[in-house]
Design a protein around this motif. Structure first.
Motif, PDB file in Angstrom:
ATOM      1  N   PRO A 209       0.832  -1.210   0.000  1.00  0.00           N
ATOM      2  CA  PRO A 209       0.000   0.000   0.000  1.00  0.00           C
ATOM      3  C   PRO A 209       0.864   1.257   0.000  1.00  0.00           C
ATOM      4  CG  PRO A 209      -0.710  -1.567   1.698  1.00  0.00           C
ATOM      5  CD  PRO A 209       0.606  -2.049   1.206  1.00  0.00           C
ATOM      6  N   PHE A 210       0.272   2.327  -0.508  1.00  0.00           N
ATOM      7  CA  PHE A 210       0.986   3.604  -0.561  1.00  0.00           C
ATOM      8  C   PHE A 210       0.152   4.659   0.147  1.00  0.00           C
ATOM      9  CE2 PHE A 210       1.429   7.707  -2.847  1.00  0.00           C
ATOM     10  CZ  PHE A 210       2.720   8.013  -2.435  1.00  0.00           C
ATOM     11  N   THR A 211       0.790   5.398   1.044  1.00  0.00           N
ATOM     12  CA  THR A 211       0.130   6.505   1.732  1.00  0.00           C
ATOM     13  C   THR A 211       0.582   7.810   1.104  1.00  0.00           C
ATOM     14  OG1 THR A 211       0.077   5.246   3.805  1.00  0.00           O
ATOM     15  CG2 THR A 211      -0.246   7.638   3.940  1.00  0.00           C
ATOM     16  N   ASP A 212      -0.338   8.503   0.488  1.00  0.00           N
ATOM     17  CA  ASP A 212      -0.023   9.728  -0.236  1.00  0.00           C
ATOM     18  C   ASP A 212       0.318  10.839   0.753  1.00  0.00           C
ATOM     19  OD1 ASP A 212       0.129  11.920  -1.885  1.00  0.00           O
ATOM     20  OD2 ASP A 212      -1.679  11.444  -3.021  1.00  0.00           O
ATOM     21  N   PRO A 213       1.536  11.432   0.687  1.00  0.00           N
ATOM     22  CA  PRO A 213       1.892  12.515   1.620  1.00  0.00           C
ATOM     23  C   PRO A 213       1.078  13.780   1.402  1.00  0.00           C
ATOM     24  CG  PRO A 213       3.573  12.271  -0.082  1.00  0.00           C
ATOM     25  CD  PRO A 213       2.628  11.120  -0.241  1.00  0.00           C
ATOM     26  N   ALA A 214       0.309  13.849   0.320  1.00  0.00           N
ATOM     27  CA  ALA A 214      -0.509  15.039   0.076  1.00  0.00           C
ATOM     28  C   ALA A 214      -1.887  14.929   0.697  1.00  0.00           C
ATOM     29  CB  ALA A 214      -0.637  15.279  -1.428  1.00  0.00           C
ATOM     30  N   VAL A 215      -2.262  13.729   1.153  1.00  0.00           N
ATOM     31  CA  VAL A 215      -3.626  13.531   1.645  1.00  0.00           C
ATOM     32  C   VAL A 215      -3.876  14.303   2.929  1.00  0.00           C
ATOM     33  CG1 VAL A 215      -5.240  11.829   2.571  1.00  0.00           C
ATOM     34  CG2 VAL A 215      -3.936  11.317   0.502  1.00  0.00           C
ATOM     35  N   GLU A 216      -2.974  14.139   3.890  1.00  0.00           N
ATOM     36  CA  GLU A 216      -3.208  14.780   5.195  1.00  0.00           C
ATOM     37  C   GLU A 216      -3.197  16.305   5.109  1.00  0.00           C
ATOM     38  OE1 GLU A 216      -2.659  16.541   8.964  1.00  0.00           O
ATOM     39  OE2 GLU A 216      -1.094  16.490   7.447  1.00  0.00           O
ATOM     40  N   PRO A 217      -2.204  16.962   4.442  1.00  0.00           N
ATOM     41  CA  PRO A 217      -2.286  18.427   4.301  1.00  0.00           C
ATOM     42  C   PRO A 217      -3.516  18.880   3.539  1.00  0.00           C
ATOM     43  CG  PRO A 217      -0.076  17.627   3.772  1.00  0.00           C
ATOM     44  CD  PRO A 217      -0.941  16.430   3.893  1.00  0.00           C
ATOM     45  N   SER A 218      -3.955  18.099   2.562  1.00  0.00           N
ATOM     46  CA  SER A 218      -5.134  18.475   1.793  1.00  0.00           C
ATOM     47  C   SER A 218      -6.387  18.398   2.659  1.00  0.00           C
ATOM     48  CB  SER A 218      -5.283  17.562   0.577  1.00  0.00           C
ATOM     49  OG  SER A 218      -6.436  17.880  -0.148  1.00  0.00           O
ATOM     50  N   ARG A 219      -6.449  17.406   3.537  1.00  0.00           N
ATOM     51  CA  ARG A 219      -7.639  17.223   4.378  1.00  0.00           C
ATOM     52  C   ARG A 219      -7.723  18.277   5.474  1.00  0.00           C
ATOM     53  NH1 ARG A 219      -6.605  12.477   5.740  1.00  0.00           N
ATOM     54  NH2 ARG A 219      -5.684  12.887   7.776  1.00  0.00           N
ATOM     55  N   THR A 220      -6.587  18.696   5.987  1.00  0.00           N
ATOM     56  CA  THR A 220      -6.592  19.626   7.122  1.00  0.00           C
ATOM     57  C   THR A 220      -6.426  21.090   6.714  1.00  0.00           C
ATOM     58  OG1 THR A 220      -4.208  19.294   7.397  1.00  0.00           O
ATOM     59  CG2 THR A 220      -5.670  17.842   8.641  1.00  0.00           C
ATOM     60  N   ALA A 221      -6.196  21.347   5.432  1.00  0.00           N
ATOM     61  CA  ALA A 221      -6.020  22.732   4.993  1.00  0.00           C
ATOM     62  C   ALA A 221      -7.323  23.510   5.173  1.00  0.00           C
ATOM     63  CB  ALA A 221      -5.593  22.765   3.527  1.00  0.00           C
ATOM     64  N   PRO A 222      -7.229  24.771   5.610  1.00  0.00           N
ATOM     65  CA  PRO A 222      -8.459  25.570   5.766  1.00  0.00           C
ATOM     66  C   PRO A 222      -9.149  25.801   4.436  1.00  0.00           C
ATOM     67  CG  PRO A 222      -6.506  26.940   5.995  1.00  0.00           C
ATOM     68  CD  PRO A 222      -6.021  25.528   5.960  1.00  0.00           C
ATOM     69  N   ALA A 223     -10.461  25.966   4.508  1.00  0.00           N
ATOM     70  CA  ALA A 223     -11.253  26.168   3.294  1.00  0.00           C
ATOM     71  C   ALA A 223     -11.004  27.565   2.729  1.00  0.00           C
ATOM     72  CB  ALA A 223     -12.729  25.982   3.601  1.00  0.00           C
ATOM     73  N   PRO A 224     -11.111  27.722   1.402  1.00  0.00           N
ATOM     74  CA  PRO A 224     -10.944  29.047   0.796  1.00  0.00           C
ATOM     75  C   PRO A 224     -12.032  30.002   1.282  1.00  0.00           C
ATOM     76  CG  PRO A 224     -10.833  27.298  -0.874  1.00  0.00           C
ATOM     77  CD  PRO A 224     -11.307  26.665   0.391  1.00  0.00           C
ATOM     78  N   ASP A 225     -11.665  31.268   1.367  1.00  0.00           N
ATOM     79  CA  ASP A 225     -12.634  32.290   1.749  1.00  0.00           C
ATOM     80  C   ASP A 225     -12.306  33.578   1.014  1.00  0.00           C
ATOM     81  OD1 ASP A 225     -10.438  33.483   3.087  1.00  0.00           O
ATOM     82  OD2 ASP A 225     -10.871  32.351   4.911  1.00  0.00           O
ATOM     83  N   ASP A 226     -13.048  34.633   1.331  1.00  0.00           N
ATOM     84  CA  ASP A 226     -12.818  35.914   0.660  1.00  0.00           C
ATOM     85  C   ASP A 226     -11.922  36.836   1.472  1.00  0.00           C
ATOM     86  OD1 ASP A 226     -14.517  36.416   2.745  1.00  0.00           O
ATOM     87  OD2 ASP A 226     -16.105  37.320   1.524  1.00  0.00           O
ATOM     88  N   GLN A 227     -11.226  36.280   2.465  1.00  0.00           N
ATOM     89  CA  GLN A 227     -10.347  37.096   3.308  1.00  0.00           C
ATOM     90  C   GLN A 227      -8.878  36.984   2.886  1.00  0.00           C
ATOM     91  OE1 GLN A 227     -11.784  39.092   5.648  1.00  0.00           O
ATOM     92  NE2 GLN A 227     -13.669  38.248   4.746  1.00  0.00           N
TER      93      GLN A 227
END
Length: 855
Positions: A209-227
């Motif tokens: 199995p492969f654990t993608d190192p981009a998964v965790e930062p992508s999941r925990t990154a804050p959502a886009p906003d207008d600020q």
């Protein structure tokens, strides 16, 4: 792309890659799934390389103005092996250490990178038992300003610093035993230009199995906003219908200590991957790029006006890039601009000096964007800037990766630089993900030659990141992952299934050619022409079909000669040869001259090739859309726009036709030799040519023969070249040449069925006749008339004498022919032969006005 074994072990797992796994084994596993091994690096340091503590030193000035230090160093138990219990005594030229500092010491018997073997040696009046090492001497970087002081080098890693005691193994402590695998990344595998991509393929090869190192930062990154920071995407001139930038993520980190030291683990990995540690901010962006494959850029926020606009360059705009070069921008260049006015970065290629992070920077704006591969590739080549970012963008970067990459970079700047991340998140644009398409799961079996069960095919597609939707029967609908834009068709997926199984398992099977019709009549005829010319002693050559502007003048073509109408290349290989040849002699004569200039004296060469004949209409071929077959009307217009390209054969002769020897003196090449070779070609094809006098460039007006068919169609010319042509092209004197239109000649050969003539066993009868004609009457015309008048019993006609005298009168000559007769069923009588001869003579008289000599 380089991949340290230790880093791969972290991404794939120690269970899949135990500590005993070598770089060679990893390279073999990557080759199995189609990643070509380029080389292995590192792991070439052998000990003893140990930690030492400086116990004391004496500064000793030298006559050359340099001051060295004569040091006493504690290297633990290694001192007993080398100097019988004494502490090591080492000469060092650096001065950046103090008593009590921990340093890296290489002892006699060790080998440093590059095969540099260490031994005790006398220098500066002392015997130095080893050397205290600098960064560059261990292959950790390029710094040679001083030796490594472990208290500084490992300051960010207390655990490793605690293990740095005198005598400890520095190879293990500094990770110098780590091997680095280098793989060659092909243009269609841009995803592998990162540790993320290489580790994914390694996991595929190993079946883990492969654990993608981009998964965790992508999941925990804050959502886009207008600020977030204001960003506008404007592309008024997109290439091939695609916007230059379809996603732009911007994050702000304030209060970053740009003077903070890059952690040794990060610096080591950057160095292992061939990049030089520069500063914390730059190193963080490079580290994230190498790990995930997403290039980043860091701006000094205080040097920006408050917004960013992505647009194409305007005419006359300039930008001084980070390498200090002022560059004139092209309207196709995509730019990152400050508020839409000041250019800051050539998007995806290199940044400018006006926005770079400096020693005074505190607030940083992190950019993670997705740029069009074609736009980036053209800009990188236009400005000759093959940057690491451009290499990745032009091969295709995962468009869904920008948010995760920006989040990881922000975390590292906060953790290592003491910064604080702003809450605002900018994420503008709309990415285009790969489209789903249908796939037949039996296709791998049919194309590869191995049996692939349905379960294996579906499992492989899932392992490479595809989403698979079951349909009826053997059909499935496949949606490729965002990082695999190269997967568009069924055969693309077949390649993936085959490489995961292992290309080495595909058998080598010689394909069976399907039954066909063989060569066409024209192809067989051209091969026969080639064989005939070779059998006559000529050597085949090949010349490029491009000529210079003045070539037609050199060959003395008339102003209205159709051979001047040709095609000009829009993008010639050689700017001095922009025209297509209209005659094979246009380029064959250059080959003759080149051979003569290199010492050859007797040269006989020939070439079969295409010539280009334009009708002067200048038709423009339509440009068909990509992805679909053009309709019949478009194909017809394309064909109509293509100029005529007939096949021609040409020969060129110079020097001696017969060398000197016991049989007599040498005989130079003559015009008749070129005519004879041309006639030999026609005879081999079963075509009879008539030889007539002509005056056409580039041949000598008095030594030029026109070769025609029985119906008067011109097949070509042969003879001696005009002296002025010979001079213009720097050819040997009396050079001879011939050129035949093979399409006409082959058409004549294939337009009729040759019938074999039954051989007669009866004797031949000869009869000579001398005919007086005007000088203007061609001998070939007289011969033709004799043949027509003699009837079927005439076997051959040969001209054996040409006579001129005052008795014949001015402007007249006598042509003597030998007529050979033979009947298929009887022996001809003298009376019959005389009658046939008289018939032939009468026909010649009627056709040419010939009179029998002496009559």
């Amino acid at each position: 792309m380089r991949a340290p074994v230790s880093w791969l072990r972290e991404l794939v797992g120690e269970d899949a890659l135990p500590a005993t796994t070598t770089g060679s084994e990893i390279a073999a596993a990557l080759v199995k799934v189609g990643l070509e091994e380029e080389g292995l690096h590192g792991g070439d340091i052998t000990g003893p390389l140990v930690v030492g503590r400086v116990l004391g030193y004496t500064d000793e000035p030298q006559k050359n103005g340099k001051t060295i230090r004569w040091c006493t160093v504690d290297v633990g138990e290694h001192g007993q092996m080398v100097t019988e219990g004494k502490h090591q005594e080492i000469v060092c030229g650096a001065h950046n250490f103090a008593v009590g500092d921990l340093v890296v010491v290489v002892l006699p018997g060790a080998t440093l990178p590059g095969g540099f073997r260490i031994s005790a040696r006398k220098t500066y009046g002392h015997v130095s038992n080893g050397m205290m090492c600098a960064v560059d001497e261990l292959g950790l970087g390029e710094d040679h300003s001083g030796i490594i002081v472990l208290g500084n080098h490992l300051a960010d890693d207390p655990e490793r610093l605690a293990r740095a005691v005198p005598g400890a193994d520095a190879i293990e402590l500094l990770g110098l035993g780590d091997e680095v695998v280098e793989v060659n990344i092909t243009p269609d595998r841009g995803y592998a230009f990162s540790l993320r991509g290489i580790a994914r393929d390694l996991a595929l090869s190993l079946g883990v199995p492969f654990t993608d190192p981009a998964v965790e930062p992508s999941r925990t990154a804050p959502a886009p906003d207008d600020q977030g920071y204001a960003v506008r995407l404007r592309d008024d001139a997109p290439l091939h219908g695609r916007a230059g930038c379809d996603r732009y993520v911007a994050r702000t980190v304030r209060g970053v200590d740009v003077h903070a030291t890059t952690p040794s683990w990060m610096a080591t990995r950057l160095t292992q991957l061939g990049m030089r540690p520069i500063s914390l901010t730059v190193d963080v962006t490079n580290y994230v790029m190498l790990l995930l494959g997403q290039p980043l850029h860091a701006f000094d926020l205080d040097r920006l006006s408050g917004s960013i606009e992505v647009r194409r360059a305007r005419a006359g705009e300039r930008l001084t890039t980070l390498d200090g070069v002022e560059r004139v921008l092209d309207p196709e260049d995509l730019l990152i601009t400050d508020g839409g006015t000041t250019p800051l970065v050539i998007a995806g290629v290199m940044g400018g000096e006006d926005c770079e992070v400096t020693d005074s920077t505190t607030d940083v704006l992190v950019e993670a964007a997705h740029f069009d591969p074609v736009t980036v590739a053209r800009s990188a080549r236009r400005h000759r800037l093959p940057s690491e970012a451009a290499k990745r963008f032009e091969r295709g970067v995962d468009p869904a990766l920008a948010g995760a990459a920006a989040e990881l970079a922000v975390r590292l700047l906060v953790e290592l630089g003491g910064g604080t991340a702003d809450g605002g998140v900018t994420d503008v644009g709309e990415i285009t993900l790969p489209e789903p398409f249908g796939f037949d799961v039996t296709l791998p079996t049919r194309l590869v030659g191995l049996t692939f069960e349905r379960a294996e095919v579906l499992r492989t597609l899932a392992e490479i990141g595809c989403e698979v939707e079951e349909l009826d029967g053997d059909e499935v609908r496949v949606t490729p992952p965002s990082w695999r834009a190269d997967l568009r068709t069924g055969p693309d997926l077949v390649e993936e299934v085959a490489r995961v199984r292992g290309f080495a398992q595909i058998p080598s099977v010689l394909p069976q050619a399907p039954g066909g019709h063989g060569l066409t009549a024209a192809q067989r005829a051209r091969r026969l022409v080639t064989s005939t010319l070779a059998q006559q002693g000529l050597v085949e050559v090949l010349s490029n079909p491009f000529v210079a502007e003045g070539r037609f003048d050199d060959l003395r073509y008339a102003a209205d000669d159709e051979r001047r109408r040709t095609v000009r290349l829009a993008n010639p290989i050689n700017d001095e040869q922009p025209l297509m040849r209209t005659s094979v002699l246009d380029t064959l004569l250059d080959v003759l001259r080149r051979n003569v200039s290199r010492g050859a004296r007797d040269v006989s060469v020939y070439e079969l090739g295409l010539v280009t004949r334009s009708d002067g209409q200048g038709r423009q071929a339509p440009v068909a859309p990509l992805g679909t077959r053009p309709d019949d009307a478009t194909l017809d217009r394309i064909r109509e726009a293509v100029p005529a390209q007939p096949w021609h054969a040409a020969i060129a002769l110079c020097g001696d036709a017969t060398p000197a020897g016991p049989w007599g003196p040498a005989r130079p090449v003559q015009a008749s030799d070129a005519v004879a070779v041309a006639l030999g070609v026609a005879t081999a094809l079963g075509v009879t040519l008539r030889v007539e006098q002509d005056d056409v460039a580039p041949w000598h007006p008095g030594r030029c023969a026109r070769l025609v068919l029985a119906d008067g169609t011109t097949v070509g010319h042969a003879g001696e070249l005009h002296p002025k042509v010979v001079a213009a092209l720097e050819l040997p004197e009396r050079t001879c040449a011939a050129e035949l239109d093979l399409d006409v000649l082959v058409g004549a050969a294939t337009g009729h069925v040759a019938e074999a003539r039954k051989l007669s066993t009866y004797p031949v009868a000869h009869s000579d006749v001398a005919l007086v004609v005007e000088e203007s009457v061609p001998a070939a015309r007289v011969e033709q008339a004799l043949r027509e008048g003699a009837g079927d019993e005439l076997e051959s006609v040969a001209l054996f004498d040409v006579f001129r005298s005052d008795q014949l009168g001015p402007g007249r000559r006598s042509l003597a022919y030998r007529l050979t007769f033979r009947a298929p069923d009887r022996t001809l009588t003298t009376a019959e032969v005389s009658g046939l001869r008289d018939q032939a003579t009468a026909a010649a008289a009627a056709a040419t006005g010939a009179t029998q000599r002496g009559a």
